[in-house]
Every structure is written in C-alpha cells, then in structure tokens.
Design a protein around this motif. Structure first.
Motif, PDB file in Angstrom:
ATOM      1  N   ARG A 183       3.033   2.303  -4.801  1.00  0.00           N
ATOM      2  CA  ARG A 183       1.693   1.805  -4.529  1.00  0.00           C
ATOM      3  C   ARG A 183       0.672   2.793  -5.068  1.00  0.00           C
ATOM      4  O   ARG A 183       0.983   3.964  -5.292  1.00  0.00           O
ATOM      5  N   ASP A 230       2.350  -0.940  -8.247  1.00  0.00           N
ATOM      6  CA  ASP A 230       1.964  -2.304  -7.887  1.00  0.00           C
ATOM      7  C   ASP A 230       0.512  -2.323  -7.425  1.00  0.00           C
ATOM      8  O   ASP A 230       0.152  -1.626  -6.462  1.00  0.00           O
ATOM      9  N   PHE A 279      -2.925  -3.474  -5.577  1.00  0.00           N
ATOM     10  CA  PHE A 279      -3.198  -4.150  -4.302  1.00  0.00           C
ATOM     11  C   PHE A 279      -3.796  -5.514  -4.618  1.00  0.00           C
ATOM     12  O   PHE A 279      -4.809  -5.627  -5.296  1.00  0.00           O
ATOM     13  N   ASN A 282      -2.292  -0.121   6.562  1.00  0.00           N
ATOM     14  CA  ASN A 282      -3.138  -0.377   5.406  1.00  0.00           C
ATOM     15  C   ASN A 282      -4.300  -1.276   5.819  1.00  0.00           C
ATOM     16  O   ASN A 282      -4.113  -2.220   6.597  1.00  0.00           O
TER      17      ASN A 282
END
Length: 528
Positions: A301, A383, A385, A515
């Motif tokens: 991420r 990846d 968001f 998150n």
C-alpha cells in the motif's frame, strides 16, 4: 629498512607548474619549451611531517591487472613531459557510469603489468565519499620501477582523463611517531589533458620509496552538472631504494562511509544467499536469483515500509539498487555505493528501505567481501487507494451506487496521508437514476467501512468552465459526526421531496484496520 642509501632530500625532483594544454594539441603534453625534470633547488623539501599514517590502514588489497587493450606507445614525445599515450584522435571516451568511480591504475611504460592504487576519495553524480587523508599503500602492492622509468596512468571502464593533478612524497621511518610518515609532497603534474585520454604518461622518479597521489577528473557528458573525481594513492619503489618495511603498530579504526543498519552477520555468504523483501508486517518474499527469472509479485500500500534484508544480516560492501518503471521503461537508482577495494571498513550494509510507487521491477545487485556478487529481483506493485463503493438503498430495497467525486483524502494506518486538490466536483450526472417514493427513507451503505461523519444536500450540477454543485433552495438532508472517530450509532438516512435532483453526500469513514478516508459522493435521484 631494506636497500641501500638513497638521494638526499635536496635531490628530490621539482616540477614547475605546467600550463593547460591548448585544445588543438592532441598529444596533451606541455609546450615544447616547458620546463623539464631537473634537480631540486631547495624548494621547501624539509623533512616536516605532514601526515602520520601507518602502513596497513590503506583500504583494499594488492592487485595486478592486465593493461587495457588498444593503447599504443607514442612514437614522438618528450620523454620528460606528462602526455597521453592513447590513439591519435579516435579514442572513444565513455562517461563514468553513475555510482561507479573508475579505478585508476599505474604501470611502467612498455610493461603490461599494472598495479591498482588505494582508493582515497570519490565524488560525482551527487555522491561523495569521505576523504581519509594521505594513504600509504603497503610495499607488497608497490610498483617496482627503474629510476627515471616513464610511468603510465590508466582508467577502468574505458573512461578518459580530462584533468590530472599528481603529487609525490618520500616516505621515511619516524620511530618517535610510531610508524612511517611522509615528507613534504611535491607537484609532479597539474594540467588539462587535451584531447581527453584513457592513458597518460608521467615522468619517472629517482631512487627511493615514494607515495604518489593522483587526483583525476574524468570526462563526463555535458549534461552532468558536477565532475566525477577520484583520489588514488600509489607506492613507487624506484631503483635501489631505500625501501621501508612496515613497522608493527596498532592501526586506528577507519571511519565507515556507510554503517550497517544492524551489526553484520558472521557467516560468509554463498552464491545462493537469500535476500528477502519485507512489506509492512507481511511475510518476507525471497527475490528471483537473476534478471532473467520471472520475479515474484509483491503488493504494497502507499506508505507501507518496504525493505530489502540479506539473510543472516550478511553485509554487502558495494551495491546498486534500481527500480524499473514497467509503464515508461525508465530506470531510477535508489541506492548505489562504489567501493573499489571492497573494503568493509569503508562501506557495509545489510538492510535497505525502498521508496516504491506504481508498478516497478526492483533489482538489487549486491557484492560481498571476497568478490561474490549476486542479483535479486522482485516485481513490486503499490496498490492505489480506490474510493469504496457507496450505495443508496431505497425503502423497497433497490440499491444505487453513487459516483465518487473529486477531493479524496486518506490517512492510512501505516501513517501515510494524502489528499487531492480539485477545481471541479468531478461528477456530471447521466440518465441513470435511483427511482424512489417521495418522503420515504433512503439509507446509506458503505460495505467494509464504518461511517464516522456524513452530510447530505440536494441540488443540481451546473457547468460554466467546470462542473459545480449548487443547492439554490438550501436543500439540506441532514448529517452527523462522532466526537472520537468511532462509528455512528444511528445509521445515516434521509428523505427527499418529489422531484428530479442530484444528491451530494460527504462521507468520513474508518475500516477495521484503522484506515480512514473522506470523500464526496454524488447520486442522481428521482422521487415521485
């Protein structure tokens, strides 16, 4: 001390300053009337100690390498003037590769044997090593020459010298200082090499035990802002000496340019040593063993800590870590250290943090003590968001997915924060719409997330230069927020009066991993 008596200090050769060579003169040597080698005239050669350096602290090891092919001896040159010894104008000069300092070698003209010098300093391409001061190579890596033999300098990687500064100093034993010291250095050569050349001849030295310091500026591309420069030290054992033998002593610990992230492992690595990629708290992933093998897929991420760690914490002494952009074909250097002597006392590392974005091929080329070099690769994808799907749910259970607008902001559990700045709402309504009964409850559903704040209003989208949302009648549909970023107790819901409208919904939400994001959504709704 071995060998017979040498010349007194007042017999040291003195070279006058040499003027830069005009660009049109190919040989690169001083003008025909330039001063030649002559006896010293008492030019400050007193035996004042400049530097106390003990034999044995010099980085690197003795090395004899063959002369680079293609060099020829000049047929008509002044024997006592420094000069190129390459071809007559068609020599190919390659720019130094980024992160690699070219090695400088020295030999006696006419001999194919070359000695590698002790690397003392390097700068260029935005990196710079530490300058340790004058180095004294041990006698076993010295260049043996007859008095007055022309000396030939060479450079690795087919690079060429653009400017050279060469100094030399006599060694002597200083019992009171506990080792070998240097007398005042004298200039041997300082001039531009025009045209640039990968081979340059220098005048020889008289009987004695000498240290020669070579400061080399290399020919680079015009687009390179800073010079690539190295400082290399050689030991010249000329004639009958006297030659100094090492004095046993305790050498001071050298200062590391790069210190390992954790203490180096004690096991000597082999060709199949494991090198793993660690992403956040996920299990490590071993790299492919070369550039041709399909690398393993690794996902991360934004903001995840991505690290390369050598198994057993073995330390590399030089390395080159690169990211290849799969989409553009560009390669970016993440971290590179050139350590020509492979000296762990100069640079050592066993862990690297990698800043990765997008889709990249990560390649780590690591060299370990003893000459072992390995390559490991991974394919790393960060990846992005993506905005979670928000659904409007009518009283009859009909679901309609809202459109994510512009202005997403995120704060991930790994500490990463980012946000978009927008001049437009990023939404233009289409014919698709949610059909509901007027004044019937419409619920909001955000699968996988807990809503911690929301606010909705109805209105229309107007376009002048960009799309903008307007609520001319002040159609507020409600909202709410928790005080401590906890999920709302009452699920968000609202009702609409009859009409064809656009609903604007601001959402703040959190997931089970901590998150968070904030985003405005839009939906076309027709209430009857």
């Amino acid at each position: 001390m071995t060998g017979g008596g040498g010349p007194a200090d007042e017999d040291l050769p003195v070279f006058d300053a040499i003027e830069p060579v005009p660009a049109h003169v190919h040989t690169g040597r001083p003008r025909a009337n330039a001063p030649r080698l002559g006896p010293g005239r008492g030019a400050g050669v007193a035996a004042a100690i400049l530097v106390l350096l003990v034999v044995g602290i010099a980085a690197g090891s003795a090395s004899l390498v063959p002369d680079i092919q293609g060099s020829t001896n000049p047929s008509t040159t002044d024997a006592n003037s420094p000069r190129p010894s390459g071809s007559d104008g068609d020599e190919v000069c390659r720019p130094p590769r980024q992160g690699q300092f070219p090695a400088v070698t020295m030999g006696v003209q006419g001999s194919r044997q070359r000695v590698s010098g002790v690397f003392g300093f390097g700068s260029g391409y935005g990196q710079q090593s530490q300058e340790p001061g004058w180095q004294i190579p041990s006698p076993d890596r010295g260049l043996v020459a007859a008095p007055g033999d022309d000396l030939e300098l060479g450079a690795s990687f087919d690079v060429c010298f653009r400017h050279l500064v060469v100094d030399y100093a006599r060694t002597r034993i200083a019992p009171e200082a506990g080792g070998i010291v240097l007398q005042n250095p004298l200039p041997l050569f300082n001039a531009t090499i025009a045209p640039s050349s990968g081979r340059v001849l220098l005048d020889g030295l008289p009987d004695g035990d000498w240290i020669v310091r070579v400061t080399a500026h290399f020919e680079t591309l015009e687009t390179v802002a800073d010079d690539v420069v190295t400082v290399t030290y050689f030991r010249i054992l000329a004639g009958k000496g006297p030659f100094l033998t090492p004095v046993p002593t305790v050498a001071p610990a050298p200062t590391l340019l790069i210190s390992p992230a954790v203490p180096c492992g004690t096991l000597l690595p082999t060709a199949n040593v494991g090198v793993s990629l660690f992403v956040a708290d996920a299990a490590p992933i071993a790299g492919a063993v070369d550039r041709e093998t399909t690398p393993p897929e690794v996902h991360a991420r934004s903001g995840d800590l991505v690290r390369i760690i050598v198994d057993g914490e073995a330390c590399a002494v030089r390395w080159n870590i690169e990211l290849f952009n799969v989409e553009t074909g560009d390669t970016t250097t993440v971290d590179v250290i050139s350590n020509p002597a492979d000296d762990p006392a100069y640079a050592a590392q066993n862990r690297w943090t990698i800043p990765v974005v997008g889709n990249r091929i990560l390649t780590a080329t690591l060299r370990f003590p003893g000459g072992l070099e390995i390559v490991r690769t991974w394919r790393v994808t960060v990846d992005p968001f993506t905005a979670p799907a928000l659904y409007l749910v009518g009283s009859d259970g009909r679901r309609f997915q809202a459109s994510a607008g512009c202005g997403l902001s995120v704060r991930l559990s790994n500490g990463y924060e980012a946000g978009d700045d927008c001049g437009s709402i990023g939404y233009a309504p289409g014919p698709e719409a949610l059909m509901v009964r007027a004044y019937r409850v419409i619920h909001l559903d955000l699968p996988g997330w807990q809503i911690i704040s929301w606010g909705a209003s109805c209105g229309r989208v107007t376009t002048v230069d960009t799309e903008q949302f307007e609520s001319p009648d002040g159609c507020g549909l409600g909202g709410g927020a928790s005080d401590d970023a906890s999920p709302l107790v009452d699920p968000p819901a609202f009702v609409l009066p009859p009409g064809d409208t656009v609903v604007q919904i601001g959402i703040g939400a959190i997931d089970g991993a901590g998150n968070q994001f904030n985003l405005t959504y839009y939906a076309h709704v027709i209430a009857r």
